[in-house]
Write a protein that holds these residues in place. Structure first.
Motif, PDB file in Angstrom:
ATOM      1  N   MET A   1      -5.641  35.909  25.679  1.00 60.96           N
ATOM      2  CA  MET A   1      -4.665  35.602  26.730  1.00 60.96           C
ATOM      3  C   MET A   1      -3.748  36.799  26.976  1.00 60.96           C
ATOM      4  N   GLN A   2      -3.436  37.057  28.257  1.00 62.16           N
ATOM      5  CA  GLN A   2      -2.523  38.140  28.570  1.00 62.16           C
ATOM      6  C   GLN A   2      -1.134  37.844  28.005  1.00 62.16           C
ATOM      7  N   SER A   3      -0.451  38.900  27.603  1.00 57.19           N
ATOM      8  CA  SER A   3       0.894  38.710  27.067  1.00 57.19           C
ATOM      9  C   SER A   3       1.963  38.807  28.148  1.00 57.19           C
ATOM     10  N   THR A   4       1.591  39.301  29.354  1.00 55.77           N
ATOM     11  CA  THR A   4       2.540  39.499  30.439  1.00 55.77           C
ATOM     12  C   THR A   4       2.138  38.690  31.660  1.00 55.77           C
ATOM     13  N   ALA A   5       3.091  37.996  32.252  1.00 51.66           N
ATOM     14  CA  ALA A   5       2.868  37.252  33.492  1.00 51.66           C
ATOM     15  C   ALA A   5       3.898  37.675  34.524  1.00 51.66           C
TER      16      ALA A   5
ATOM     17  N   PHE B   1       8.082  31.900  30.002  1.00 59.74           N
ATOM     18  CA  PHE B   1       8.040  32.148  28.558  1.00 59.74           C
ATOM     19  C   PHE B   1       7.547  30.906  27.820  1.00 59.74           C
ATOM     20  N   ASP B   2       7.933  29.731  28.279  1.00 53.44           N
ATOM     21  CA  ASP B   2       7.521  28.491  27.620  1.00 53.44           C
ATOM     22  C   ASP B   2       6.016  28.255  27.719  1.00 53.44           C
ATOM     23  N   LYS B   3       5.358  28.944  28.635  1.00 54.42           N
ATOM     24  CA  LYS B   3       3.905  28.830  28.759  1.00 54.42           C
ATOM     25  C   LYS B   3       3.171  29.706  27.748  1.00 54.42           C
ATOM     26  N   GLY B   4       3.929  30.463  26.955  1.00 52.18           N
ATOM     27  CA  GLY B   4       3.325  31.250  25.887  1.00 52.18           C
ATOM     28  C   GLY B   4       3.268  32.743  26.119  1.00 52.18           C
ATOM     29  N   PHE B   5       3.857  33.220  27.201  1.00 53.61           N
ATOM     30  CA  PHE B   5       3.832  34.656  27.481  1.00 53.61           C
ATOM     31  C   PHE B   5       4.967  35.360  26.745  1.00 53.61           C
ATOM     32  N   ASP B   6       4.695  36.586  26.324  1.00 57.23           N
ATOM     33  CA  ASP B   6       5.695  37.384  25.614  1.00 57.23           C
ATOM     34  C   ASP B   6       6.580  38.177  26.566  1.00 57.23           C
ATOM     35  N   ASN B   7       6.059  38.489  27.755  1.00 58.59           N
ATOM     36  CA  ASN B   7       6.783  39.312  28.726  1.00 58.59           C
ATOM     37  C   ASN B   7       6.683  38.679  30.111  1.00 58.59           C
ATOM     38  N   VAL B   8       7.731  38.850  30.906  1.00 55.85           N
ATOM     39  CA  VAL B   8       7.734  38.356  32.280  1.00 55.85           C
ATOM     40  C   VAL B   8       8.198  39.466  33.211  1.00 55.85           C
ATOM     41  N   ILE B   9       7.480  39.636  34.315  1.00 56.98           N
ATOM     42  CA  ILE B   9       7.894  40.536  35.391  1.00 56.98           C
ATOM     43  C   ILE B   9       8.300  39.670  36.565  1.00 56.98           C
ATOM     44  N   THR B  10       9.552  39.775  37.001  1.00 59.41           N
ATOM     45  CA  THR B  10      10.022  38.976  38.133  1.00 59.41           C
ATOM     46  C   THR B  10      10.059  39.828  39.398  1.00 59.41           C
ATOM     47  N   VAL B  11       9.619  39.248  40.504  1.00 62.42           N
ATOM     48  CA  VAL B  11       9.712  39.900  41.813  1.00 62.42           C
ATOM     49  C   VAL B  11      10.081  38.835  42.846  1.00 62.42           C
ATOM     50  N   GLY B  12      10.621  39.287  43.977  1.00 65.85           N
ATOM     51  CA  GLY B  12      10.898  38.395  45.087  1.00 65.85           C
ATOM     52  C   GLY B  12       9.966  38.711  46.238  1.00 65.85           C
ATOM     53  N   ASN B  13      10.343  38.242  47.422  1.00 62.58           N
ATOM     54  CA  ASN B  13       9.495  38.479  48.595  1.00 62.58           C
ATOM     55  C   ASN B  13      10.185  39.333  49.652  1.00 62.58           C
ATOM     56  N   ASP B  14      11.375  39.863  49.338  1.00 65.36           N
ATOM     57  CA  ASP B  14      12.169  40.518  50.381  1.00 65.36           C
ATOM     58  C   ASP B  14      12.287  42.027  50.221  1.00 65.36           C
ATOM     59  N   THR B  15      11.374  42.628  49.450  1.00 67.53           N
ATOM     60  CA  THR B  15      11.389  44.089  49.268  1.00 67.53           C
ATOM     61  C   THR B  15      10.023  44.637  49.671  1.00 67.53           C
TER      62      THR B  15
ATOM     63  N   THR C   1       2.970  49.462  36.548  1.00 64.24           N
ATOM     64  CA  THR C   1       3.829  50.360  35.766  1.00 64.24           C
ATOM     65  C   THR C   1       4.751  49.552  34.867  1.00 64.24           C
ATOM     66  N   ALA C   2       5.309  48.484  35.416  1.00 65.20           N
ATOM     67  CA  ALA C   2       6.196  47.621  34.624  1.00 65.20           C
ATOM     68  C   ALA C   2       5.441  46.968  33.483  1.00 65.20           C
ATOM     69  N   ALA C   3       4.220  46.518  33.745  1.00 65.73           N
ATOM     70  CA  ALA C   3       3.415  45.875  32.700  1.00 65.73           C
ATOM     71  C   ALA C   3       3.116  46.849  31.561  1.00 65.73           C
ATOM     72  N   LYS C   4       2.794  48.093  31.909  1.00 68.64           N
ATOM     73  CA  LYS C   4       2.513  49.094  30.878  1.00 68.64           C
ATOM     74  C   LYS C   4       3.768  49.405  30.062  1.00 68.64           C
ATOM     75  N   ALA C   5       4.909  49.523  30.751  1.00 71.44           N
ATOM     76  CA  ALA C   5       6.163  49.803  30.046  1.00 71.44           C
ATOM     77  C   ALA C   5       6.509  48.665  29.085  1.00 71.44           C
TER      78      ALA C   5
END
Length: 227
Positions: free
Chosen positions: A1-5, A72-86, A96-100
């Motif tokens: 399972m991926q660690s980042t969502a 996080f409650d779904k079991g992921f260790d990392n979360v990347i948040t984005v919106g729709n207005d950029t 890049t964020a996932a690799k960092a």
């Protein structure tokens, strides 16, 4: 399972129109949401789109923090948040964020209005109560967030600073930096500007007149840059 969502925290176009009254706004925000979903899919990361239909809480801070916690409650260790207005956000910024994050770093993509368009955070770095109490939707949000994050041990990576869309003036500013925005979004920008052109010119002339009579600058917000 991926660690980042990826968490796409974006309301429906009908809800966006309530707070951002742009001509053709519903069509524009529908297109922006579809565009960011496509870019996230290209990253190959698991993603969750949470709109107002699934958000929990009375304030923006509560709804956003609860949404992050739910991933996080779904079991992921990392979360990347984005919106729709950029619209300048690209798949490369997400990867890049996932690799960092995989390298043990926290990631922030600052917005020109003093907020952020992307946040990459570790579960160990996230405190829901602290996040709820940040000055959401205010010009000092970024500074407060960075102060909060710097109390922890993860180094911070800063992505390029972009403008998000809150008003017709933001669209006018984005038109001057149009290269990396899709043609379909450019066409919708043109429609928004066409229908508001005369009203905007009147507003600008009035603002200039008032400014010349009352030359007072309360000061612009200062962004914090991490090297």
């Amino acid at each position: 399972m991926q660690s980042t969502a990826v968490l796409i925290f974006a309301n429906s176009s009908q809800e966006e129109k309530r707070y951002k009254p742009l001509q053709r706004g519903e069509v524009l925000f529908d297109s922006l949401t579809n565009t960011v979903i496509r870019k996230v899919k290209q990253s190959k990361l698991t993603y969750f789109h949470i709109s107002e239909k699934h958000q929990k809480g009375t304030s923006f801070g509560e709804r956003f923090s609860n949404a992050v916690q739910s991933v996080f409650d779904k079991g992921f260790d990392n979360v990347i948040t984005v919106g729709n207005d950029t619209p300048h956000l690209q798949t490369a910024h997400i990867t890049t964020a996932a690799k960092a994050l995989a390298d043990g770093k926290t990631v922030i993509g600052p917005s020109l209005d003093g907020g952020f368009y992307l946040m990459g955070i570790h579960k160990a770095d996230f405190n829901r109560e602290n996040f709820q109490n940040l000055p959401w939707q205010k010009f000092n949000l970024l500074k407060s967030l960075l102060d909060n994050l710097q109390e922890n041990s993860f180094p911070i990576v800063q992505l390029p600073t972009f403008r998000d869309i809150d008003s017709i003036k933001d669209i006018l500013s984005l038109v001057n930096h149009i290269r990396s925005i899709s043609v379909s979004i450019q066409r919708l920008f043109a429609l928004c500007l066409w229908t508001k052109q005369q009203f905007f010119l009147l507003e600008e002339n009035l603002y200039t007149s008032i400014l010349l009579q009352n030359p007072y600058n309360k000061g612009s917000p200062v962004l914090v840059h991490i090297q």
